[in-house]
Design a protein around this motif. Structure first.
Motif, mmCIF file in Angstrom:
data_model
loop_
_atom_site.group_PDB
_atom_site.id
_atom_site.type_symbol
_atom_site.label_atom_id
_atom_site.label_comp_id
_atom_site.label_asym_id
_atom_site.label_seq_id
_atom_site.Cartn_x
_atom_site.Cartn_y
_atom_site.Cartn_z
ATOM 1 N N GLU A 13 0.837 -1.203 0.000
ATOM 2 C CA GLU A 13 0.000 0.000 0.000
ATOM 3 C C GLU A 13 0.875 1.257 0.000
ATOM 4 O O GLU A 13 0.562 2.236 -0.690
ATOM 5 N N GLU A 14 1.962 1.237 0.747
ATOM 6 C CA GLU A 14 2.877 2.372 0.793
ATOM 7 C C GLU A 14 3.550 2.593 -0.562
ATOM 8 O O GLU A 14 3.794 3.737 -0.960
ATOM 9 N N LEU A 15 3.845 1.508 -1.274
ATOM 10 C CA LEU A 15 4.397 1.644 -2.628
ATOM 11 C C LEU A 15 3.427 2.408 -3.519
ATOM 12 O O LEU A 15 3.836 3.272 -4.307
ATOM 13 N N ALA A 34 -9.223 -6.893 -7.027
ATOM 14 C CA ALA A 34 -9.028 -5.446 -6.999
ATOM 15 C C ALA A 34 -9.145 -4.890 -8.414
ATOM 16 O O ALA A 34 -9.077 -5.637 -9.392
ATOM 17 N N CYS A 35 -9.328 -3.598 -8.490
ATOM 18 C CA CYS A 35 -9.349 -2.939 -9.793
ATOM 19 C C CYS A 35 -8.867 -1.508 -9.636
ATOM 20 O O CYS A 35 -8.832 -0.969 -8.533
ATOM 21 N N VAL A 45 -9.892 -2.373 -3.649
ATOM 22 C CA VAL A 45 -9.667 -3.775 -3.312
ATOM 23 C C VAL A 45 -10.931 -4.310 -2.653
ATOM 24 O O VAL A 45 -11.544 -3.636 -1.824
ATOM 25 N N ASN A 46 -11.308 -5.528 -3.023
ATOM 26 C CA ASN A 46 -12.468 -6.176 -2.410
ATOM 27 C C ASN A 46 -12.159 -6.445 -0.946
ATOM 28 O O ASN A 46 -11.282 -7.240 -0.626
ATOM 29 N N LYS A 47 -12.866 -5.788 -0.050
ATOM 30 C CA LYS A 47 -12.566 -5.913 1.371
ATOM 31 C C LYS A 47 -12.914 -7.296 1.916
ATOM 32 O O LYS A 47 -12.474 -7.651 3.001
ATOM 33 N N PHE A 48 -13.680 -8.081 1.172
ATOM 34 C CA PHE A 48 -14.045 -9.417 1.628
ATOM 35 C C PHE A 48 -13.077 -10.497 1.139
ATOM 36 O O PHE A 48 -13.206 -11.660 1.504
ATOM 37 N N SER A 57 -3.649 -9.382 -5.813
ATOM 38 C CA SER A 57 -4.339 -8.390 -6.647
ATOM 39 C C SER A 57 -3.559 -7.083 -6.705
ATOM 40 O O SER A 57 -3.411 -6.480 -7.776
ATOM 41 N N LEU A 58 -3.069 -6.631 -5.558
ATOM 42 C CA LEU A 58 -2.287 -5.391 -5.533
ATOM 43 C C LEU A 58 -0.991 -5.533 -6.319
ATOM 44 O O LEU A 58 -0.597 -4.621 -7.046
#
Length: 90
Positions: A13-15, A34-35, A45-48, A57-58
């Motif tokens: 996430e920091e990247l 994710a998209c 991102v799909n939280k589930f 996905s990331l």
């Protein structure tokens, strides 16, 4: 190989933040984990999804965008090197 840990998802996430992207976790009818919103710097991102799917996905989206390596903070270089190594293997 990137381990599927909360610490690594935080680093990924920091990247994205280093590159000017915002990562959001939301519910929705995702076909993938994710998209990226069209023509924006927002990754949803799909939280589930489970942790492994979120990380995969990331990483997939990170490998699709143009990354300016000069913007990556020094503390994120290790995780970025691991991710780019995965890209070259695929």
């Amino acid at each position: 190989m990137v381990a599927f840990t909360q610490g690594n998802i935080d680093k990924i996430e920091e990247l994205f933040k280093d590159q000017g992207y915002k990562v959001r976790y939301e519910k929705g009818t995702f076909k993938t984990g994710a998209c990226m919103l069209q023509n924006s710097h927002v990754v949803v991102v799909n939280k589930f999804s489970n942790l492994e799917m979120k990380i995969q996905s990331l990483i997939s989206i990170l490998n699709e965008i143009e990354v300016d390596e000069s913007l990556i903070k020094e503390k994120h270089l290790t995780i970025y090197a691991q991710i780019t190594k995965l890209k070259s293997v695929s």
